[in-house]
Design a protein around this motif. Structure first.
Motif, PDB file in Angstrom:
ATOM      1  N   ILE A   1      78.569  50.434  34.620  1.00  0.00           N
ATOM      2  CA  ILE A   1      77.410  49.615  34.074  1.00  0.00           C
ATOM      3  C   ILE A   1      77.530  48.188  33.832  1.00  0.00           C
ATOM      4  O   ILE A   1      76.758  47.290  34.248  1.00  0.00           O
ATOM      5  N   VAL A   2      78.681  47.865  33.257  1.00  0.00           N
ATOM      6  CA  VAL A   2      79.025  46.602  32.947  1.00  0.00           C
ATOM      7  C   VAL A   2      79.310  45.873  34.203  1.00  0.00           C
ATOM      8  O   VAL A   2      78.758  44.744  34.328  1.00  0.00           O
ATOM      9  N   ILE A   3      79.744  46.314  35.129  1.00  0.00           N
ATOM     10  CA  ILE A   3      79.876  45.490  36.436  1.00  0.00           C
ATOM     11  C   ILE A   3      78.554  45.215  36.854  1.00  0.00           C
ATOM     12  O   ILE A   3      78.321  44.110  37.649  1.00  0.00           O
ATOM     13  N   LEU A   4      77.754  46.210  36.954  1.00  0.00           N
ATOM     14  CA  LEU A   4      76.310  45.939  37.467  1.00  0.00           C
ATOM     15  C   LEU A   4      75.590  44.968  36.524  1.00  0.00           C
ATOM     16  O   LEU A   4      74.979  43.998  37.247  1.00  0.00           O
ATOM     17  N   LEU A   5      75.681  45.001  35.197  1.00  0.00           N
ATOM     18  CA  LEU A   5      75.286  43.743  34.716  1.00  0.00           C
ATOM     19  C   LEU A   5      75.866  42.540  34.937  1.00  0.00           C
ATOM     20  O   LEU A   5      75.186  41.405  34.818  1.00  0.00           O
ATOM     21  N   ALA A   6      77.128  42.313  34.817  1.00  0.00           N
ATOM     22  CA  ALA A   6      77.691  41.146  35.679  1.00  0.00           C
ATOM     23  C   ALA A   6      77.312  40.665  36.740  1.00  0.00           C
ATOM     24  O   ALA A   6      76.927  39.569  36.908  1.00  0.00           O
ATOM     25  N   THR A   7      77.149  41.712  37.888  1.00  0.00           N
ATOM     26  CA  THR A   7      76.397  41.180  39.021  1.00  0.00           C
ATOM     27  C   THR A   7      74.874  40.818  38.833  1.00  0.00           C
ATOM     28  O   THR A   7      74.507  39.762  39.496  1.00  0.00           O
ATOM     29  N   LEU A   8      74.317  41.311  38.203  1.00  0.00           N
ATOM     30  CA  LEU A   8      72.935  41.152  37.640  1.00  0.00           C
ATOM     31  C   LEU A   8      72.956  39.629  37.151  1.00  0.00           C
ATOM     32  O   LEU A   8      71.982  38.597  37.511  1.00  0.00           O
ATOM     33  N   LYS A   9      73.898  39.123  36.388  1.00  0.00           N
ATOM     34  CA  LYS A   9      74.063  37.869  35.612  1.00  0.00           C
ATOM     35  C   LYS A   9      74.029  37.044  37.019  1.00  0.00           C
ATOM     36  O   LYS A   9      73.453  35.684  36.673  1.00  0.00           O
ATOM     37  N   ASN A  10      74.740  37.207  37.955  1.00  0.00           N
ATOM     38  CA  ASN A  10      75.131  36.327  38.958  1.00  0.00           C
ATOM     39  C   ASN A  10      73.775  36.054  39.961  1.00  0.00           C
ATOM     40  O   ASN A  10      73.928  35.256  40.998  1.00  0.00           O
ATOM     41  N   ASN A  11      72.836  37.151  39.791  1.00  0.00           N
ATOM     42  CA  ASN A  11      71.886  37.091  40.853  1.00  0.00           C
ATOM     43  C   ASN A  11      70.951  35.965  40.626  1.00  0.00           C
ATOM     44  O   ASN A  11      70.510  35.536  39.437  1.00  0.00           O
ATOM     45  N   ILE A  12      70.337  35.132  41.434  1.00  0.00           N
ATOM     46  CA  ILE A  12      69.618  34.117  41.530  1.00  0.00           C
ATOM     47  C   ILE A  12      67.963  34.365  40.876  1.00  0.00           C
ATOM     48  O   ILE A  12      67.534  33.388  40.306  1.00  0.00           O
ATOM     49  N   ALA A  13      67.770  35.736  41.035  1.00  0.00           N
ATOM     50  CA  ALA A  13      66.570  35.844  40.421  1.00  0.00           C
ATOM     51  C   ALA A  13      66.359  36.137  38.867  1.00  0.00           C
ATOM     52  O   ALA A  13      65.215  36.145  38.314  1.00  0.00           O
ATOM     53  N   ILE A  14      67.610  36.166  38.261  1.00  0.00           N
ATOM     54  CA  ILE A  14      67.528  36.280  36.646  1.00  0.00           C
ATOM     55  C   ILE A  14      67.510  34.850  36.244  1.00  0.00           C
ATOM     56  O   ILE A  14      68.250  33.950  36.527  1.00  0.00           O
ATOM     57  N   SER A  15      66.646  34.708  34.904  1.00  0.00           N
ATOM     58  CA  SER A  15      66.586  33.679  34.200  1.00  0.00           C
ATOM     59  C   SER A  15      67.763  33.214  33.616  1.00  0.00           C
ATOM     60  O   SER A  15      68.630  33.970  33.137  1.00  0.00           O
ATOM     61  N   LYS A  16      67.896  31.897  33.130  1.00  0.00           N
ATOM     62  CA  LYS A  16      68.919  31.315  32.397  1.00  0.00           C
ATOM     63  C   LYS A  16      68.925  32.113  31.065  1.00  0.00           C
ATOM     64  O   LYS A  16      70.241  32.119  30.608  1.00  0.00           O
ATOM     65  N   GLU A  17      67.822  32.295  30.496  1.00  0.00           N
ATOM     66  CA  GLU A  17      67.798  33.243  29.282  1.00  0.00           C
ATOM     67  C   GLU A  17      68.424  34.379  29.193  1.00  0.00           C
ATOM     68  O   GLU A  17      69.301  34.948  28.383  1.00  0.00           O
ATOM     69  N   ASP A  18      68.105  35.173  30.489  1.00  0.00           N
ATOM     70  CA  ASP A  18      68.367  36.506  30.585  1.00  0.00           C
ATOM     71  C   ASP A  18      70.201  36.310  31.046  1.00  0.00           C
ATOM     72  O   ASP A  18      70.892  37.328  30.544  1.00  0.00           O
TER      73      ASP A  18
END
Length: 331
Positions: A88-105
């Protein structure tokens, strides 16, 4: 957030207490071992929740023991559920690096699940893996495409594959879908979060894990039993020995690629014959026989168990050398 109760269903954001709970995987635990099939199951769970976002999806159990607090931060050691939690933490880290995720998120993910204070030079880690794998994991949080070509164990490869597979999955999604996935992971996956009251209760959990039908190698069951013994019989030195020497056992078996349940069981049987000076037939039931020889009471020969742990570490190193030499001869 109110204090977490002993046992309740929580989201991953609640479990991390919005970045004020810190989790570590103890060194005696198995390194990250989830493969593609387990991660596909996790992805399927998330996909199913995406279709019906009006409920909390029960995802699994996490057992953690409270450690010393650091100011406002509560430390936990993960007793059970570490593979799912790591994924789950690896997935969240991968989401963090996705261009679709806002700076706030991106900031929210970092400060809730990964680390704080890095910009001031006072990094506080919120999720720490065990052994030498953690240094690699921490680097991949910044460089997800980084792959180690030196001392790459099966755990390193599993970690690489997790980052890659989650990225491939997310890259195929629209921006709207990626943000919906983040919402599901943060607030729609429910975990039974259990905090044992005492170290003895935590030790008992290892015996429960051994006997609940979960697929474990005999070697893993032995490790769990030794922790259970140490807690129940109050033998601190045995717990310390497991924590100090078990990572060496797993490192050397990983290094020579003897990591399947069958391969670990073969290693355990061979070493039991030598250590216990027993016959071959008895070696097929090492876990059962170890429990019979050494019941979890203070009067049992716990010193012999400490010798056994050290013997396994030395034997694993020899195993590694032998298999490595054979591999070189075959090349």
């Amino acid at each position: 957030m109110e204090d977490i109760k002993k046992s309740q269903i929580l989201t991953i954001q609640d479990i991390f207490n919005n970045g004020f709970n810190m989790f570590s995987i103890p060194d005696y635990q198995r390194a990250y071992s989830w493969g593609t099939s387990q991660r596909k199951d996790l992805i399927a769970d998330i996909e199913n929740v995406l279709e019906k976002q009006d409920y909390i999806h029960y995802t699994g159990t996490i057992v953690a023991t409270e450690q010393e607090k650091e100011g406002d931060y509560q430390n936990f050691n993960v007793v059970d559920g570490q593979q799912r939690l790591t994924s789950i933490v690896i997935l969240l880290a991968t989401l963090k690096n996705n261009i679709a995720i806002s700076k706030e998120d991106k900031t929210l993910i970092t400060n809730t699940f990964l680390f704080k204070g890095r910009e001031t030079g006072n990094t506080k880690r919120l999720f720490v893996l065990n052994g030498e794998l953690d240094e690699y994991f921490f680097r991949k949080l910044d460089e997800p495409n980084y792959v180690s070509e030196e001392n790459a164990t099966k755990a390193h490869i599993n970690l690489d594959n997790a980052f890659t597979e989650f990225k491939v999955w997310l890259d195929a999604k629209s921006s709207e879908e990626v943000n919906a996935i983040l919402n599901v992971v943060k607030s729609k996956l429910g975990f039974l979060f259990y905090i044992p009251n005492t170290s003895k209760e935590a030790g008992l959990m290892f015996e429960v894990i051994n006997n609940r039908g979960k697929e474990l190698s005999e070697l893993e069951k032995i490790k769990n039993y030794l922790i259970y013994f140490a807690e129940k019989a109050e033998i601190k030195d045995l717990y310390t020995a497991v924590n100090d020497y078990w990572p060496k056992v797993m490192f050397h078996l990983n290094a020579c690629n003897q990591t399947s349940n069958q391969e670990e069981n073969n290693f355990l049987r061979n070493t039991w014959i030598v250590f216990q000076q027993t016959n071959k037939s008895e070696s097929y039931h090492v876990y059962k026989n170890l429990k019979a020889y050494y019941p979890p009471v203070h009067t049992s020969n716990w010193k012999r168990l400490i010798e056994y742990v050290k013997f396994l570490a030395n034997a694993a190193e020899t195993y590694n050398k032998l298999f490595t030499e054979v591999l070189l001869m075959m090349q």
